[in-house]
Write a protein that holds these residues in place. Structure first.
Motif, PDB file in Angstrom:
ATOM      1  N   LEU A 116       5.945 -11.016  -2.896  1.00 31.04           N
ATOM      2  CA  LEU A 116       4.739 -10.234  -2.603  1.00 31.04           C
ATOM      3  C   LEU A 116       4.044 -10.685  -1.323  1.00 31.04           C
ATOM      4  O   LEU A 116       3.293  -9.935  -0.719  1.00 31.04           O
ATOM      5  N   THR A 117       4.327 -11.914  -0.893  1.00 32.38           N
ATOM      6  CA  THR A 117       3.712 -12.383   0.353  1.00 32.38           C
ATOM      7  C   THR A 117       4.345 -11.677   1.548  1.00 32.38           C
ATOM      8  O   THR A 117       3.816 -11.691   2.642  1.00 32.38           O
ATOM      9  N   LYS A 118       5.527 -11.070   1.319  1.00 31.19           N
ATOM     10  CA  LYS A 118       6.223 -10.390   2.410  1.00 31.19           C
ATOM     11  C   LYS A 118       6.181  -8.876   2.267  1.00 31.19           C
ATOM     12  O   LYS A 118       6.846  -8.151   2.996  1.00 31.19           O
ATOM     13  N   SER A 119       5.430  -8.419   1.309  1.00 35.05           N
ATOM     14  CA  SER A 119       5.354  -6.985   1.079  1.00 35.05           C
ATOM     15  C   SER A 119       4.716  -6.267   2.266  1.00 35.05           C
ATOM     16  O   SER A 119       3.746  -6.722   2.846  1.00 35.05           O
ATOM     17  N   THR A 120       5.325  -5.147   2.617  1.00 36.59           N
ATOM     18  CA  THR A 120       4.768  -4.360   3.712  1.00 36.59           C
ATOM     19  C   THR A 120       4.166  -3.055   3.190  1.00 36.59           C
ATOM     20  O   THR A 120       3.793  -2.178   3.969  1.00 36.59           O
ATOM     21  N   LEU A 121       4.119  -2.949   1.872  1.00 38.04           N
ATOM     22  CA  LEU A 121       3.566  -1.721   1.297  1.00 38.04           C
ATOM     23  C   LEU A 121       2.067  -1.645   1.537  1.00 38.04           C
ATOM     24  O   LEU A 121       1.388  -2.658   1.561  1.00 38.04           O
ATOM     25  N   ASN A 122       1.574  -0.441   1.705  1.00 39.03           N
ATOM     26  CA  ASN A 122       0.119  -0.295   1.781  1.00 39.03           C
ATOM     27  C   ASN A 122      -0.461  -0.216   0.369  1.00 39.03           C
ATOM     28  O   ASN A 122       0.274  -0.201  -0.612  1.00 39.03           O
ATOM     29  N   MET A 123      -1.759  -0.184   0.301  1.00 42.83           N
ATOM     30  CA  MET A 123      -2.432  -0.258  -0.996  1.00 42.83           C
ATOM     31  C   MET A 123      -2.004   0.858  -1.942  1.00 42.83           C
ATOM     32  O   MET A 123      -1.713   0.614  -3.096  1.00 42.83           O
ATOM     33  N   ASP A 124      -1.891   2.071  -1.441  1.00 47.67           N
ATOM     34  CA  ASP A 124      -1.492   3.191  -2.291  1.00 47.67           C
ATOM     35  C   ASP A 124      -0.095   2.998  -2.857  1.00 47.67           C
ATOM     36  O   ASP A 124       0.173   3.290  -4.018  1.00 47.67           O
ATOM     37  N   GLU A 125       0.805   2.507  -1.992  1.00 49.22           N
ATOM     38  CA  GLU A 125       2.184   2.298  -2.443  1.00 49.22           C
ATOM     39  C   GLU A 125       2.257   1.176  -3.474  1.00 49.22           C
ATOM     40  O   GLU A 125       3.014   1.256  -4.441  1.00 49.22           O
ATOM     41  N   LYS A 126       1.478   0.139  -3.261  1.00 45.67           N
ATOM     42  CA  LYS A 126       1.443  -0.951  -4.237  1.00 45.67           C
ATOM     43  C   LYS A 126       0.955  -0.460  -5.581  1.00 45.67           C
ATOM     44  O   LYS A 126       1.530  -0.766  -6.616  1.00 45.67           O
TER      45      LYS A 126
END
Ligand code: HEC
Length: 110
Positions: free
Chosen positions: A60-70
């Motif tokens: 999760l520290t490398k996640s590039t998703l935006n808030m909506d995608e998360k």
């Protein structure tokens, strides 16, 4: 007999004080909603710092998703990840999604 009464009083006072500090301690340790949920539901796969990777869990520290995608991943799940829509409320999902952003900051600080 008097002494015994006094002792009893003494101990009940100590007890009262003890439980008093207990509740203030609890208050102080009161964690933000997101962290609380994360600890309860997410640590088993993602680890305390988001990068444990149990059963292929995404770092999760490398996640590039935006808030909506998360929010969408947390709500509906993805592959091995559980869907949380029947476990958490919308508000709780938002709170924990926000918390995963903090993980990113924390680890990149190191
Ligand atoms: C059963 C293990 C498991 C649990 C519990 C779990 N996850 Fe996951 N999570 C995964 C896996 C596996 C993936 C990768 C899914 C994939 O490859 O498509 C993932 C992916 C994610 C992603 C997407 C990251 C990205 O950038 O693609 C987010 C965000 C996420 N998890 C957040 C959470 C949160 C928040 C919780 C707690 C509410 C949680 N997860 C609980 C296993 C888990």
């Amino acid at each position: 007999m008097k002494k015994l009464l006094f002792l009893g009083l003494f101990f009940s006072m100590v007890y009262a004080c003890g439980s008093g500090t207990e509740s203030t301690k609890e208050k102080r340790a009161e964690t933000p909603l997101g962290l609380k949920i994360y600890k309860r539901y997410c640590v088993s796969c993602h680890g305390m710092y988001g990068n444990m990777g149990t059963s292929g869990a995404f770092d999760l520290t490398k996640s590039t998703l935006n808030m909506d995608e998360k929010i969408s991943v947390i709500t509906n799940g993805r592959k091995l990840m559980t869907a949380f829509k029947s476990i958490l409320s919308e508000e709780e999902i938002k709170a924990v999604a926000n918390y995963t952003e903090e993980l990113k900051v924390k680890t990149s600080d190191k």
